[in-house]
Scaffold this active site. Structure first.
Site, PDB file in Angstrom:
ATOM      1  N   LEU A  64      29.915 -21.701 -89.906  1.00 33.68           N
ATOM      2  CA  LEU A  64      29.325 -20.445 -88.836  1.00 33.68           C
ATOM      3  C   LEU A  64      30.407 -19.672 -88.522  1.00 33.68           C
ATOM      4  O   LEU A  64      31.542 -20.118 -88.288  1.00 33.68           O
ATOM      5  CB  LEU A  64      28.693 -21.427 -87.931  1.00 33.68           C
ATOM      6  CG  LEU A  64      27.440 -22.111 -88.301  1.00 33.68           C
ATOM      7  CD1 LEU A  64      26.970 -23.255 -87.257  1.00 33.68           C
ATOM      8  CD2 LEU A  64      26.108 -21.090 -88.597  1.00 33.68           C
ATOM      9  N   PRO A  65      29.893 -18.603 -88.006  1.00 36.55           N
ATOM     10  CA  PRO A  65      31.080 -17.597 -87.908  1.00 36.55           C
ATOM     11  C   PRO A  65      31.475 -17.526 -86.344  1.00 36.55           C
ATOM     12  O   PRO A  65      32.538 -16.644 -86.079  1.00 36.55           O
ATOM     13  CB  PRO A  65      30.126 -16.240 -87.843  1.00 36.55           C
ATOM     14  CG  PRO A  65      28.857 -16.492 -87.699  1.00 36.55           C
ATOM     15  CD  PRO A  65      28.482 -18.082 -88.080  1.00 36.55           C
ATOM     16  N   THR A  94      35.722 -22.607 -88.167  1.00 35.97           N
ATOM     17  CA  THR A  94      37.188 -22.808 -87.497  1.00 35.97           C
ATOM     18  C   THR A  94      36.651 -22.597 -85.924  1.00 35.97           C
ATOM     19  O   THR A  94      36.091 -21.378 -85.536  1.00 35.97           O
ATOM     20  CB  THR A  94      38.027 -21.712 -87.783  1.00 35.97           C
ATOM     21  OG1 THR A  94      38.105 -21.758 -89.271  1.00 35.97           O
ATOM     22  CG2 THR A  94      39.482 -21.902 -87.163  1.00 35.97           C
ATOM     23  N   LYS A 169      44.230 -26.534 -88.593  1.00 31.02           N
ATOM     24  CA  LYS A 169      43.720 -25.212 -89.199  1.00 31.02           C
ATOM     25  C   LYS A 169      44.272 -23.966 -88.540  1.00 31.02           C
ATOM     26  O   LYS A 169      44.816 -22.914 -89.050  1.00 31.02           O
ATOM     27  CB  LYS A 169      42.264 -25.231 -88.908  1.00 31.02           C
ATOM     28  CG  LYS A 169      41.433 -23.986 -89.216  1.00 31.02           C
ATOM     29  CD  LYS A 169      41.597 -23.409 -90.964  1.00 31.02           C
ATOM     30  CE  LYS A 169      40.656 -22.099 -90.835  1.00 31.02           C
ATOM     31  NZ  LYS A 169      40.857 -21.379 -92.208  1.00 31.02           N
ATOM     32  N   LYS A 238      39.664 -14.026 -83.889  1.00 28.81           N
ATOM     33  CA  LYS A 238      39.185 -15.397 -83.538  1.00 28.81           C
ATOM     34  C   LYS A 238      40.031 -16.359 -83.786  1.00 28.81           C
ATOM     35  O   LYS A 238      40.356 -16.899 -82.613  1.00 28.81           O
ATOM     36  CB  LYS A 238      37.719 -15.916 -84.218  1.00 28.81           C
ATOM     37  CG  LYS A 238      37.331 -17.436 -83.929  1.00 28.81           C
ATOM     38  CD  LYS A 238      36.107 -17.575 -84.442  1.00 28.81           C
ATOM     39  CE  LYS A 238      35.705 -17.550 -86.075  1.00 28.81           C
ATOM     40  NZ  LYS A 238      36.517 -18.745 -86.551  1.00 28.81           N
TER      41      LYS A 238
HETATM   42  P1  NAD Z   1      30.149 -15.333 -92.581  1.00 27.95           P
HETATM   43  O1  NAD Z   1      29.784 -14.258 -91.417  1.00 27.95           O
HETATM   44  O2  NAD Z   1      30.156 -14.732 -93.929  1.00 27.95           O
HETATM   45  O3  NAD Z   1      29.022 -16.436 -92.726  1.00 27.95           O
HETATM   46  C1  NAD Z   1      28.282 -17.211 -91.837  1.00 27.95           C
HETATM   47  C2  NAD Z   1      26.885 -17.317 -91.725  1.00 27.95           C
HETATM   48  O4  NAD Z   1      26.234 -18.078 -90.749  1.00 27.95           O
HETATM   49  C3  NAD Z   1      26.148 -16.248 -92.096  1.00 27.95           C
HETATM   50  O5  NAD Z   1      25.262 -16.311 -93.306  1.00 27.95           O
HETATM   51  C4  NAD Z   1      25.188 -16.098 -90.956  1.00 27.95           C
HETATM   52  O6  NAD Z   1      23.819 -15.476 -91.208  1.00 27.95           O
HETATM   53  C5  NAD Z   1      24.996 -17.549 -90.629  1.00 27.95           C
HETATM   54  N1  NAD Z   1      24.695 -18.148 -89.203  1.00 27.95           N
HETATM   55  C6  NAD Z   1      24.979 -17.126 -88.174  1.00 27.95           C
HETATM   56  N2  NAD Z   1      24.482 -17.819 -87.168  1.00 27.95           N
HETATM   57  C7  NAD Z   1      23.501 -18.703 -87.407  1.00 27.95           C
HETATM   58  C8  NAD Z   1      22.958 -19.699 -86.940  1.00 27.95           C
HETATM   59  N3  NAD Z   1      22.729 -19.690 -85.449  1.00 27.95           N
HETATM   60  N4  NAD Z   1      22.129 -20.409 -87.537  1.00 27.95           N
HETATM   61  C9  NAD Z   1      22.165 -20.338 -88.935  1.00 27.95           C
HETATM   62  N5  NAD Z   1      22.985 -19.555 -89.582  1.00 27.95           N
HETATM   63  C10 NAD Z   1      23.636 -18.711 -88.611  1.00 27.95           C
HETATM   64  O7  NAD Z   1      31.305 -16.095 -92.139  1.00 27.95           O
HETATM   65  P2  NAD Z   1      32.267 -16.696 -93.392  1.00 27.95           P
HETATM   66  O8  NAD Z   1      33.336 -15.911 -93.815  1.00 27.95           O
HETATM   67  O9  NAD Z   1      31.726 -17.471 -94.196  1.00 27.95           O
HETATM   68  O10 NAD Z   1      33.121 -17.924 -92.262  1.00 27.95           O
HETATM   69  C11 NAD Z   1      32.420 -18.934 -91.679  1.00 27.95           C
HETATM   70  C12 NAD Z   1      33.324 -20.052 -91.131  1.00 27.95           C
HETATM   71  O11 NAD Z   1      34.467 -20.109 -91.895  1.00 27.95           O
HETATM   72  C13 NAD Z   1      34.131 -19.191 -89.810  1.00 27.95           C
HETATM   73  O12 NAD Z   1      34.253 -20.148 -88.987  1.00 27.95           O
HETATM   74  C14 NAD Z   1      35.548 -18.686 -90.518  1.00 27.95           C
HETATM   75  O13 NAD Z   1      36.551 -18.675 -89.442  1.00 27.95           O
HETATM   76  C15 NAD Z   1      35.706 -19.986 -91.430  1.00 27.95           C
HETATM   77  N6  NAD Z   1      36.595 -19.435 -92.698  1.00 27.95           N
HETATM   78  C16 NAD Z   1      36.243 -18.390 -93.360  1.00 27.95           C
HETATM   79  C17 NAD Z   1      37.186 -17.860 -94.465  1.00 27.95           C
HETATM   80  C18 NAD Z   1      37.002 -16.826 -95.152  1.00 27.95           C
HETATM   81  O14 NAD Z   1      37.705 -16.442 -95.927  1.00 27.95           O
HETATM   82  N7  NAD Z   1      35.870 -16.084 -95.164  1.00 27.95           N
HETATM   83  C19 NAD Z   1      38.089 -19.055 -94.911  1.00 27.95           C
HETATM   84  C20 NAD Z   1      38.322 -19.984 -94.162  1.00 27.95           C
HETATM   85  C21 NAD Z   1      37.868 -20.407 -93.156  1.00 27.95           C
END
Ligand code: NAD
Length: 302
Positions: A64-65, A94, A169, A238
């Protein structure tokens, strides 16, 4: 294994897809219906809420974001906490150690084990199953989950203390955030004095300046000016803020982290939370009056 998966974004979607391809039975939920539909087409079952997933699965994973999204999905009304079948909530997001510990405490009251499992390695790593997967939580629960986590990357057990994988992390992402802005400053300095940025990146990658920004981000997304690496500036900021909070909560004041934090606040202000984090170079270019990369390599602006 039956697995619930909540949050099918840039990271969650490819992780969920790999789990299906490895033969696990997935039940999925996201507030974006199109993401759910795409996974159903690949063989997943759709759920109507986090609670619905937790009524159907013992193991619930989430990507989740925001901290708020993890808190709500795990412990809010209609959240995982109200599920009748769930035994483990595995947060791949994270969220920092303080939020992880808070969610851990709330779920423990309902005998649900919270497991931290933040990941590193970007969208490419999620697609290939080569993420670094950092896990903290009780060892017997870790042993049950390990075969599923092995599908998404290389698994490291950090410790039993809640939140400790989050601290790991944040240390990693502080370095990633620093590499991005430090490499941007180094390359902007070179371009300002007339060097070719593509040659600079080749030299850095053959020399001791090599880092993940010079190795991956500059060739793919900065030099071609596509700014499409797949990690939002809002998510990077964040993580930088969480790392600074973590340092403060430990009574530490750290010079490099403070400077890096200030620079990322400028980047989010100028480029916006939705921009790709490789756009970090733009305010640095602007201040120097140069453009790095593109068709002409590097150019000195007005
Ligand atoms: P993203 O915004 O692409 O995906 C988040 C998903 O969660 C979206 O599909 C959104 O619709 C969904 N969402 C939001 N609120 C919700 C809720 N209440 N119920 C159900 N679904 C919900 O984000 P991401 O890039 O996939 O990152 C996700 C996590 O992974 C974050 O914590 C980020 O810091 C971490 N992360 C990301 C990366 C990267 O390269 N993108 C790398 C490592 C870690």
């Amino acid at each position: 294994m039956e697995i619930g998966f909540i949050g099918l974004g840039k990271m969650g979607f490819p992780m969920a897809r790999r789990l299906i391809e490895a033969g696990h039975q997935l039940t999925v939920f996201d507030t974006r219906k199109e993401a759910v539909d795409q996974l159903v087409a690949l063989g997943a079952k759709a759920a109507s809420s986090p609670r619905d997933i937790a009524d159907r699965c013992e193991n619930v994973l989430a990507s989740l974001p925001s901290l708020q999204a993890s808190l709500e999905v795990a412990t809010g009304a209609g959240g995982v906490i109200d599920g009748s079948r769930v035994k483990r909530f595995v947060d791949l997001s994270t969220v920092g150690s303080q939020m992880a510990t808070r969610i851990h405490g709330l779920l423990a009251k309902k005998n649900i084990v919270q497991i931290d499992s933040p990941v590193s390695g970007g969208v490419g790593g999620a697609e290939k199953g080569t993420l670094a997967v950092m896990v903290s939580g009780p060892k017997p629960d870790f042993a049950i989950l390990k075969p599923a986590l092995d599908v998404i990357g290389r698994v490291f057990f950090i410790g039993e203390k809640p939140g400790s994988a989050q601290t790991m992390k944040l240390a990693n992402n502080f370095l990633s955030a620093t590499a991005m802005v430090a490499t941007s400053e180094a390359v902007v300095m070179g371009v300002k004095s007339g060097l070719d940025p593509a040659v600079m990146i080749d030299v850095i990658n053959a020399g001791s300046g090599l880092n993940t920004a010079s190795r991956d981000k500059f060739p793919k997304s900065v030099l071609p000016r596509s700014f499409d690496f797949g990690f939002a500036t809002g998510l990077m900021v964040k993580d930088v803020r969480l790392a600074l909070d973590e340092m403060k909560s430990l009574g530490l004041s750290m010079e490099v982290a403070e400077a890096v934090g200030r620079l990322w606040e400028v980047i989010i202000r100028d480029e916006g939370a939705e921009s790709d984090f490789t756009a970090a170079i733009k305010p640095i270019e602007k201040a120097a009056g140069v453009i790095v990369g593109g068709a002409k390599g590097g150019s000195t602006g007005k």
